[in-house]
Write an enzyme that holds these catalytic residues in place. Sequence first.
Site, short mmCIF file in Angstrom:
data_model
loop_
_atom_site.label_atom_id
_atom_site.label_comp_id
_atom_site.label_asym_id
_atom_site.label_seq_id
_atom_site.Cartn_x
_atom_site.Cartn_y
_atom_site.Cartn_z
CE LYS A 165 -4.16 1.72 2.22
NZ LYS A 165 -4.91 2.04 1.01
C1 LIG Z 1 -6.23 0.41 -4.19
C2 LIG Z 1 -6.97 -0.21 -3.05
N1 LIG Z 1 -7.51 -1.44 -3.21
C3 LIG Z 1 -8.20 -2.05 -2.22
C4 LIG Z 1 -8.37 -1.43 -0.99
C5 LIG Z 1 -9.12 -2.12 0.09
O1 LIG Z 1 -8.25 -2.51 1.11
P1 LIG Z 1 -8.71 -2.68 2.62
O2 LIG Z 1 -9.94 -3.52 2.60
O3 LIG Z 1 -7.57 -3.37 3.27
O4 LIG Z 1 -8.97 -1.32 3.15
C6 LIG Z 1 -7.83 -0.17 -0.78
C7 LIG Z 1 -8.00 0.52 0.50
O5 LIG Z 1 -7.14 0.47 1.32
C8 LIG Z 1 -7.10 0.45 -1.82
O6 LIG Z 1 -6.58 1.66 -1.65
#
Ligand SMILES: Cc1ncc(COP(=O)(O)O)c(C=O)c1O
Length: 293
Positions: free
Chosen positions: A160
């Site tokens: 991330k």
């Molecule tokens: C690009 C992206 N995909 C998917 C997610 C979903 O991830 P999570 O469920 O861990 O928040 C996020 C959010 O964090 C994101 O920024």
Amino acid sequence: MATASAYDDRDGFIWMDGDLIEWRSAKVHVLTHAMHYASAVFEGERAYGGRIFKSEAHSQRLLESGAAMDMPIPYSVDQIEKAKADTMRANGLSDAYVRVLAWRGSGPDMGVAAARNPVRMAVATWEWGAYYGDAKMKGAKLDISKWKRPSPETIPSHAKAAGLYMICTMSKHAAEAKGCSDALMMDYRGYVAEATGANVFFVRDGKVHTPMPDCFLNGITRQTVIGMMKDKGIEVVERHIMPDELEGFEQCWLTGTAAEVTPVGEIGPYRFEVGALTRDIATSYEQLVRGNH
Ligand SMILES: Cc1ncc(COP(=O)(O)O)c(C=O)c1O
């Protein structure tokens, strides 16, 4: 000029490099490595009733994102947990969004290589409601992005990391200019991937289909919702999905810490109903995060 609601001009406290400091003092220098070379990783988390949902999983992912970028974060999961709890307490919040950021700071290096510069960390929290406004009831309207999620051979696609959001911001700006609240992105092979900050699920004939997370974030909410559906005896198929399959899906929703479970009503020319299964999953997720399941 800062407006009253600008994020750098608020009351409260931000945790920065080990200390809680006054919100407006949480600043960095313009020669911060991350500003120039995207050497930053972050987490978005939500607290419900004072408890951060899947808090340790988020802290763990932050450390893994840092490691994937050759940017070891100088804190343990326990230390990150304490930093988040202290920040929540200092700001008197119980239902809140939590943003943890780690970045390469300024130091002796000001070029591509920056191994000697310190890795810094900050935690900020604030009150936050639904990410897509009234889409929870009606179904969000999504554009289809012209940008593709990159191959894992070109970038650490499971981190991330700030750099991965460049195409997300451009996609979302284009979507909003068309009156949409988000955009669906395909991947480098042309398969359906995810939205700009959330994973995507589809329903056809009572079965749930979701893209295989082999070049994008396998969201913590995604994993939670898949587990929830398996417990309910709902069949979930993780596979590569072609864009022309969108025509045949009846329901669609997004998952993410910010999005929670948000029904989707439209993606480009395709229409979906906010059906019983979507509503059931949204309600079950809300009960789960609030601990009253
Ligand atoms: C690009 C992206 N995909 C998917 C997610 C979903 O991830 P999570 O469920 O861990 O928040 C996020 C959010 O964090 C994101 O920024």
